[in-house]
Design an enzyme around this catalytic site. Structure first.
Site, PDB file in Angstrom:
ATOM      1  N   ILE A  81      38.438  32.989  40.655  1.00  0.00           N
ATOM      2  CA  ILE A  81      39.337  32.969  39.554  1.00  0.00           C
ATOM      3  C   ILE A  81      40.378  33.977  39.655  1.00  0.00           C
ATOM      4  O   ILE A  81      40.568  34.578  40.872  1.00  0.00           O
ATOM      5  CB  ILE A  81      38.174  34.158  38.594  1.00  0.00           C
ATOM      6  N   ALA A  82      41.374  33.342  39.010  1.00  0.00           N
ATOM      7  CA  ALA A  82      42.840  33.898  39.013  1.00  0.00           C
ATOM      8  C   ALA A  82      43.634  33.866  37.859  1.00  0.00           C
ATOM      9  O   ALA A  82      43.412  33.187  37.029  1.00  0.00           O
ATOM     10  CB  ALA A  82      43.442  33.161  40.189  1.00  0.00           C
ATOM     11  N   GLU A 115      31.281  36.614  44.657  1.00  0.00           N
ATOM     12  CA  GLU A 115      31.326  37.607  45.595  1.00  0.00           C
ATOM     13  C   GLU A 115      32.760  37.892  45.565  1.00  0.00           C
ATOM     14  O   GLU A 115      33.759  37.272  44.835  1.00  0.00           O
ATOM     15  CB  GLU A 115      31.236  36.833  47.166  1.00  0.00           C
ATOM     16  N   ASN A 120      39.123  44.488  47.199  1.00  0.00           N
ATOM     17  CA  ASN A 120      39.740  43.981  45.880  1.00  0.00           C
ATOM     18  C   ASN A 120      39.095  45.050  45.024  1.00  0.00           C
ATOM     19  O   ASN A 120      38.338  44.566  44.077  1.00  0.00           O
ATOM     20  CB  ASN A 120      39.293  42.788  45.593  1.00  0.00           C
ATOM     21  N   TYR A 127      34.782  43.774  37.099  1.00  0.00           N
ATOM     22  CA  TYR A 127      33.499  43.241  37.136  1.00  0.00           C
ATOM     23  C   TYR A 127      32.579  44.305  36.635  1.00  0.00           C
ATOM     24  O   TYR A 127      31.838  43.933  35.878  1.00  0.00           O
ATOM     25  CB  TYR A 127      33.154  42.653  38.432  1.00  0.00           C
TER      26      TYR A 127
END
Length: 157
Positions: A81-82, A115, A120, A127
């Site tokens: 995801i970005a 993961e 990060n 999350y």
């Protein structure tokens, strides 16, 4: 997966699956987002996996983010995801994850897995805000530099 739209700030964000025609724009975001980005070839492979799904986020006809995930027998596993650097902190990652969670509910899955690099912290914070909990540590998970990953899971109710 149909094209959907949600409001982010005062703008409308549109969602649709990634196609190979999108890869140039996706690769721009990938390269600005990760120290060790996936290759375009890896994205092409990922898009061909039968259980793989993707969501591209567009704002004003510009690609601003994406997520790739797999449909497993009882869960969704997020692989990547970005969000484009210029569009961060506007709720786009949250909206993309919301689409994944919606898909999990639609498919009657009870978990969403991912993961994340141990370093990060911003991603971990997002999350956790969405209800993900750390379920374990994967030692040396990232082959590029050997960094550990936190395994996280969201229980769908």
């Amino acid at each position: 997966m149909a094209t959907d739209a949600v409001s982010v700030s005062s703008e409308t964000l549109f969602f649709r699956p990634i196609t190979t025609a999108d890869l140039d724009e996706v690769m721009v975001i990938e390269r600005m987002s990760f120290r060790f980005p996936w290759s375009a070839g890896f994205f092409r492979q990922e898009l061909q996996v039968p259980c793989a799904r993707s969501i591209l986020a567009e704002l004003d006809n510009r690609t601003v983010g994406y997520v790739l995930f797999w449909l497993l027998p009882d869960a969704i596993d997020i692989h990547n995801i970005a969000v484009h650097l210029e569009y961060r902190r506007r709720g786009i990652a949250c909206a993309l994850l919301g689409e994944v969670i919606r898909e999990a509910r639609h498919q009657s899955f009870n978990r969403v897995l991912l993961e994340v690099r141990r370093s990060n912290i911003p991603a971990q914070t997002l999350y956790r805000k969405l209800g993900f909990a750390t379920t374990g540590i994967r030692k040396g998970y990232y082959s590029d530099d050997g960094e550990d990953a936190l395994a996280m899971s969201l229980q769908i109710t």
